[in-house]
Motif scaffolding. Structure first.
Motif: not given
Length: 103
Positions: A51-60
């Protein structure tokens, strides 16, 4: 208007489909939510079936324009949750029905 399918409604539907009680399913769903939150906070990637994937994304770090106060402000580097649809949700395409107009 589309019906909102919230935690309570999901619990009800799963209980009917799987032969469980609604209360049991609500507790299970709350526990799943807690486990997902903890995993994301720890930096893990959460894949929920197809269904879906959740993860942390880096914002510079970046300078951003604040249009309200007419000045630049600093957006400090941070990690934020990001959501990605997987195959079972990506393939859903429902045509829009033309509404009948009253003459």
């Amino acid at each position: 208007m589309d019906k909102l399918v919230n935690r309570e409604e999901i619990a009800r539907r799963v209980a009917i489909r799987g032969g469980y009680t609604k209360g049991e399913m609500e507790e299970v769903i709350k526990t799943i939510e807690d486990v997902i939150e903890e995993a994301i906070t720890d930096g893990d990637v959460v894949k929920f079936g197809k269904l879906y994937k959740l993860f942390l994304h880096d914002l510079p770090y970046k300078k951003c324009w604040d249009n309200l106060n007419q000045r630049y402000v600093d957006r400090h580097a941070k990690r934020v949750p990001k959501f990605e649809l997987l195959s079972r949700l990506k393939k859903i395409e429902i045509p829009i029905k033309k509404e009948e107009q009253n003459d």
